[in-house]
Design an enzyme around this catalytic site. Sequence first.
Site, PDB file in Angstrom:
ATOM      1  N   CYS A 111       0.836  -1.159   0.208  1.00  0.00           N
ATOM      2  CA  CYS A 111      -0.093   0.001   0.092  1.00  0.00           C
ATOM      3  C   CYS A 111       0.802   1.079  -0.252  1.00  0.00           C
ATOM      4  O   CYS A 111       1.994   1.225   0.152  1.00  0.00           O
ATOM      5  CB  CYS A 111      -0.919   0.035   1.245  1.00  0.00           C
ATOM      6  SG  CYS A 111      -2.608   0.686   0.811  1.00  0.00           S
ATOM      7  N   CYS A 114      -4.088  -0.499  -3.043  1.00  0.00           N
ATOM      8  CA  CYS A 114      -4.399   0.963  -3.500  1.00  0.00           C
ATOM      9  C   CYS A 114      -3.964   1.425  -4.811  1.00  0.00           C
ATOM     10  O   CYS A 114      -3.073   0.791  -5.321  1.00  0.00           O
ATOM     11  CB  CYS A 114      -4.017   1.702  -2.339  1.00  0.00           C
ATOM     12  SG  CYS A 114      -2.322   2.212  -2.094  1.00  0.00           S
ATOM     13  N   CYS A 125       4.398   1.009  -7.862  1.00  0.00           N
ATOM     14  CA  CYS A 125       4.748  -0.553  -7.422  1.00  0.00           C
ATOM     15  C   CYS A 125       6.333  -0.747  -8.121  1.00  0.00           C
ATOM     16  O   CYS A 125       6.561  -0.824  -9.194  1.00  0.00           O
ATOM     17  CB  CYS A 125       4.136  -1.721  -7.802  1.00  0.00           C
ATOM     18  SG  CYS A 125       4.491  -3.271  -7.095  1.00  0.00           S
TER      19      CYS A 125
END
Length: 144
Positions: free
Chosen positions: A11, A83, A90
Amino acid sequence: MNKKIKILFLCTGNSCRSQMAEGWAKRLKADVLEAYSAGVEKHGLNPLAVKVMSEAGVDISGHKSKLVEELDCQDFDYVITLCSHAHETCPVFPGQAKMIHRAFDDPPRLARNACNEEDALKYYRKVRDEIKQFIQEMPESLEL
């Protein structure tokens, strides 16, 4: 003995949703999942997340907010972003990690205009319960 599936819940700040997911996975699926959580930033552990998880019998008070780079083992089977920001930013993971995106509402954002803590906690409980349901469906829902 079967090898546990190694999962990273990712997240933005590793303060709320990813911590809840790690807590639920360790509580409900410790026999089949090896769960970790991290963030693309560090925001500290959210005290209201700790509170609602404790209400459900899951103690995450000892968890720490951490960055992906701080994890010792990065050979994950799955990296699950919780999220949109984490999904978009990422980091790349070496190896065979399968990326899955499953967005949940951000409790602090939902509770931003709450009149008091009890009203805010309603949002945290809602997301906590949604994450619990998601974890309960594992590992079958991972499309092994």
